[in-house]
Write a protein that holds these residues in place. Structure first.
Motif, PDB file in Angstrom:
ATOM      1  N   THR A 149      67.514  12.658 -10.119  1.00 18.06           N
ATOM      2  CA  THR A 149      66.066  12.452 -10.038  1.00 18.06           C
ATOM      3  C   THR A 149      65.755  11.008  -9.667  1.00 18.06           C
ATOM      4  OG1 THR A 149      65.874  14.058 -11.844  1.00 18.06           O
ATOM      5  CG2 THR A 149      63.892  12.809 -11.259  1.00 18.06           C
ATOM      6  N   GLU A 150      66.340  10.072 -10.410  1.00 20.33           N
ATOM      7  CA  GLU A 150      66.001   8.674 -10.151  1.00 20.33           C
ATOM      8  C   GLU A 150      66.575   8.197  -8.827  1.00 20.33           C
ATOM      9  OE1 GLU A 150      67.453   6.771 -13.669  1.00 20.33           O
ATOM     10  OE2 GLU A 150      69.445   6.439 -12.857  1.00 20.33           O
ATOM     11  N   SER A 151      67.706   8.757  -8.427  1.00 21.61           N
ATOM     12  CA  SER A 151      68.266   8.397  -7.127  1.00 21.61           C
ATOM     13  C   SER A 151      67.336   8.867  -6.001  1.00 21.61           C
ATOM     14  CB  SER A 151      69.651   9.024  -6.974  1.00 21.61           C
ATOM     15  OG  SER A 151      70.108   8.884  -5.648  1.00 21.61           O
ATOM     16  N   LEU A 152      66.827  10.090  -6.126  1.00 16.04           N
ATOM     17  CA  LEU A 152      65.969  10.632  -5.058  1.00 16.04           C
ATOM     18  C   LEU A 152      64.658   9.855  -4.931  1.00 16.04           C
ATOM     19  CD1 LEU A 152      66.537  14.491  -5.408  1.00 16.04           C
ATOM     20  CD2 LEU A 152      67.156  13.029  -3.466  1.00 16.04           C
ATOM     21  N   GLU A 254      65.612   6.310   0.991  1.00 16.18           N
ATOM     22  CA  GLU A 254      66.782   6.776   1.762  1.00 16.18           C
ATOM     23  C   GLU A 254      67.832   5.650   1.862  1.00 16.18           C
ATOM     24  OE1 GLU A 254      67.709   9.996   2.033  1.00 16.18           O
ATOM     25  OE2 GLU A 254      65.688  10.411   2.727  1.00 16.18           O
ATOM     26  N   PHE A 255      67.353   4.437   2.084  1.00 16.97           N
ATOM     27  CA  PHE A 255      68.276   3.306   2.294  1.00 16.97           C
ATOM     28  C   PHE A 255      69.124   3.001   1.058  1.00 16.97           C
ATOM     29  CE2 PHE A 255      66.692  -0.371  -0.110  1.00 16.97           C
ATOM     30  CZ  PHE A 255      65.440   0.070  -0.509  1.00 16.97           C
ATOM     31  N   LYS A 256      68.593   3.344  -0.119  1.00 17.54           N
ATOM     32  CA  LYS A 256      69.354   3.041  -1.343  1.00 17.54           C
ATOM     33  C   LYS A 256      70.528   3.986  -1.536  1.00 17.54           C
ATOM     34  CE  LYS A 256      65.551   1.198  -4.142  1.00 17.54           C
ATOM     35  NZ  LYS A 256      64.930   1.233  -5.481  1.00 17.54           N
ATOM     36  N   ARG A 257      70.463   5.134  -0.881  1.00 22.94           N
ATOM     37  CA  ARG A 257      71.483   6.154  -1.099  1.00 22.94           C
ATOM     38  C   ARG A 257      72.604   6.089  -0.057  1.00 22.94           C
ATOM     39  NH1 ARG A 257      66.641   8.853  -2.524  1.00 22.94           N
ATOM     40  NH2 ARG A 257      66.286   9.511  -0.382  1.00 22.94           N
ATOM     41  N   GLN A 258      72.504   5.175   0.892  1.00 20.56           N
ATOM     42  CA  GLN A 258      73.470   5.175   1.979  1.00 20.56           C
ATOM     43  C   GLN A 258      74.127   3.809   2.136  1.00 20.56           C
ATOM     44  OE1 GLN A 258      71.839   6.850   5.575  1.00 20.56           O
ATOM     45  NE2 GLN A 258      70.548   8.262   4.427  1.00 20.56           N
TER      46      GLN A 258
END
Lengths: 286, 326
Positions: A149-152, A254-258
């Motif tokens: 949840t927090e990642s999304l 999006e940038f935080k997940r990649q």
């Protein structure tokens, strides 16, 4: 036996917790084994995410191979610390207390107009630095504790709490973290309390963001996992304003997940056309 | 070929390959072959890419084997008096890489199946790294039965088990590296992937009146966990062996070839298949999808769809069409 503590679990999010424990246990052992490690280290905040990961890691590799690092700041809630200590006591893991106050206040000084956002991010990155230092002294990989949840929605600090060698619970929504924590007998006080980044007294995720986790989890589940359109989730009963706001948060994070992009110049570029598993023959430490 | 055996002992090597570690996996295959021989197994089945691991990406070219590789010959040599199916990255003489499964019998490589359907969607990216096979054949075996070999995604296409059965397979064998996903509590056995595969295997066994052998790996590559749950299904659709999920091991069961005859006499579905009808209708559908014939089943004004070529609004095939009138 499951904990009697009450929490809201939307039915469509309910998972088979036995399978989840098995898969996550294999995952943790696999990640460590492929890297040539037997030990793990994590930051234990007193919240449910890191408590659950401590339980899962202890179950997977044995409590004696896990180091839990408690890293309070001077404004952190005393209840957080006592909850974290209770996890350490129940599991019997090694633990260490590192006060991050001197690092944070040493940088900003005692009087500062730095915003809570800046200070919160800085604290998260100091904690990351401590964990990666202890990764060397303890000889273990840093286990991530952030949930789906927090990642999304991007409720994470890039290179702070989001930094880790691997993450066993990053594909579980907050509601599912609660379900699994209850199945593993994580202390009731941790399951029942309101989730908080614990950056200032009284702060809670749900007050700060303006929506409840079960509602947010359900929305994300239908939008992302089940590929429903905005109109379709509105028809399921979600407010259009909320749906559009959450969509923007997901896109904005999006940038935080990649992995950051590298300018393509040479014949083979990491992540573009040089594609190897993270762990392969030769990559485990001797 | 030997005379048909009264019973065949099938051993499923539900192992956890080490990613990219060909030599280590070869040792493990030799160990399990010896264990299966000691258990008096007749047929030993290893999972998809059991010799290399699954999530290879650019490692694929570093662990590939030519069919004349001495390491394959060594493995074949360990199959005196046995049938074994092993899976690896095959490099052809013209340097194409395939996901392959080989039937090894009595010291020789008897047959090689190259994966036909390479999933490149969702969590899969196989078409980037591998070529697709072009041939689908049942193969006679020393067991006195025809074998039909498919690799994982091959069995998500109806034509594969059907063609194998029509070509003489009596045991359909699927070797898999199936990543487990969807833990929704409502799933049978707690895992969506397992529910799907269990349904498919029982359905294929019943519709082809054949034994179905499914060997799926366990262990973890990167993010993904493989769920095992290997099975042997009788021609009636009944499960004879269901190996545990996630546990590594060698799991065996005896099957009776007489069950194939019994089922096919009582339920003569294969006798009644109409391959010529399929061929005729497929030829028509192929021509229509290519725009080489007018779509004869579309509604007037239908949007282009699966069986309708884009822009197909007239009886004139693409390339021979006149300007639209009025």
């Amino acid at each position: 036996m499951t904990s009697p503590v009450a929490f809201e679990l939307p039915p469509e999010l309910a998972i088979d917790t036995d399978i989840a424990r098995r898969v996550i246990g294999e995952f943790i052992r696999g990640q460590l084994g492929q890297a040539g490690f037997e030990r793990a280290v994590l930051g234990l905040s007193g919240g449910i995410d890191s408590a659950l990961v401590a339980y899962l890691t202890a179950e997977a590799i044995g409590a004696d191979k896990l180091l839990c690092v408690l890293m309070p700041y001077r404004t952190s809630s005393p209840a957080s610390r006592s909850d974290a200590e209770e996890v350490v006591r129940r599991l019997g893991t090694a633990s260490e207390l590192v006060d991050v106050t001197p690092m944070v206040d040493g940088f900003y000084g005692p009087e500062t107009d730095a915003s809570d956002l800046r200070r919160g991010n800085f604290m998260a990155r100091m904690r990351m630095s401590v964990l990666y230092d202890r990764s060397v002294t303890w000889g273990g990989l840093v286990v991530g504790t952030g949930n789906k949840t927090e990642s999304l929605i991007g409720y994470t600090t890039i290179f702070g709490d989001a930094a880790c060698a691997f993450n066993p619970v990053g594909d579980l929504y907050k509601s599912q973290v609660r379900q699994l924590a209850a199945a593993m007998d994580v202390p009731d006080s941790i399951i029942a309390k309101a989730p908080s980044a614990d950056l200032w007294p009284g702060q809670t995720d749900e007050i700060e963001s303006g929506f409840s986790y079960p509602e947010l989890d359900r929305l994300l589940f239908w939008r992302i996992d089940k590929r429903r359109s905005i109109d379709e989730v509105v028809a399921l009963g979600f407010e259009r304003d909320l749906v559009e706001r959450v969509d923007r948060m997901v896109a904005g994070a999006e940038f935080k997940r990649q992995v950051p992009p590298i300018a393509k110049l040479g014949p083979r570029t990491a992540g573009v056309d040089y594609l190897y598993p993270r762990r392969r023959p030769g990559s485990a430490r001797e | 070929m030997l005379a048909r055996m009264d019973t065949i002992r099938v051993a499923l090597a539900q192992l956890a390959p080490s990613l990219g570690e060909l030599d280590r996996n070869l040792v493990r295959h030799h160990e399990l072959l010896e264990q299966a021989r000691a258990d008096k197994a007749d047929l030993v089945v290893f999972p998809e890419l059991g010799l290399t691991g699954y999530q290879l990406q650019d490692l694929a070219a570093e662990v590939s084997l030519r069919l004349d590789d001495p390491r394959l010959a060594d493995l074949a040599a360990a199959t005196e008096g046995l049938s074994a199916i092993v899976s690896f990255v095959e490099e052809s003489a013209d340097h194409r890489l395939f996901i392959a499964a080989a039937l090894l019998e009595d010291g020789a490589i008897r047959h090689v199946h190259r994966k036909l359907f390479l999933p490149t969607y969702g969590l899969f990216d196989e078409r980037r790294f591998f070529g697709a096979g072009d041939m689908l054949r049942a193969v006679p075996s020393r067991l006195g039965l025809g074998l039909g070999i498919g690799i994982c995604e091959d069995f998500w296409h109806l034509t594969v088990p059907q063609i194998l059965a029509l070509d003489g397979a009596q045991i359909l064998i699927n070797v898999s590296s199936s990543p487990g996903r969807d833990l929704a509590a409502t799933n049978e056995v707690g895992l969506g992937t397992a529910t799907s595969w269990r349904t498919l295997m029982r359905t294929y066994a019943q519709l082809t009146t054949s034994f179905v052998v499914f060997c799926n790996r366990v262990g973890v590559d990167e993010s993904i966990s493989f769920w095992g749950g290997s099975e042997v299904i009788a021609p009636t659709g009944a499960a004879l062996l269901s190996a545990p999920m996630y546990d590594e091991g060698l799991f065996s069961v005896d099957i009776a070839p007489a069950d194939i005859r019994r089922e096919r006499i009582g339920l003569p579905l294969l006798r009644d298949e109409r391959p010529e009808l399929q061929l005729r209708e497929l030829a028509r559908i192929i021509a229509e999808r290519a725009g080489m014939a007018h779509d004869s089943t579309s509604e007037p004004g239908a949007e282009p769809g699966l069986d309708l070529a884009p822009g197909d609004r007239s009886p004139h095939p693409i390339g021979f069409r006149r300007e639209a009138e009025g």
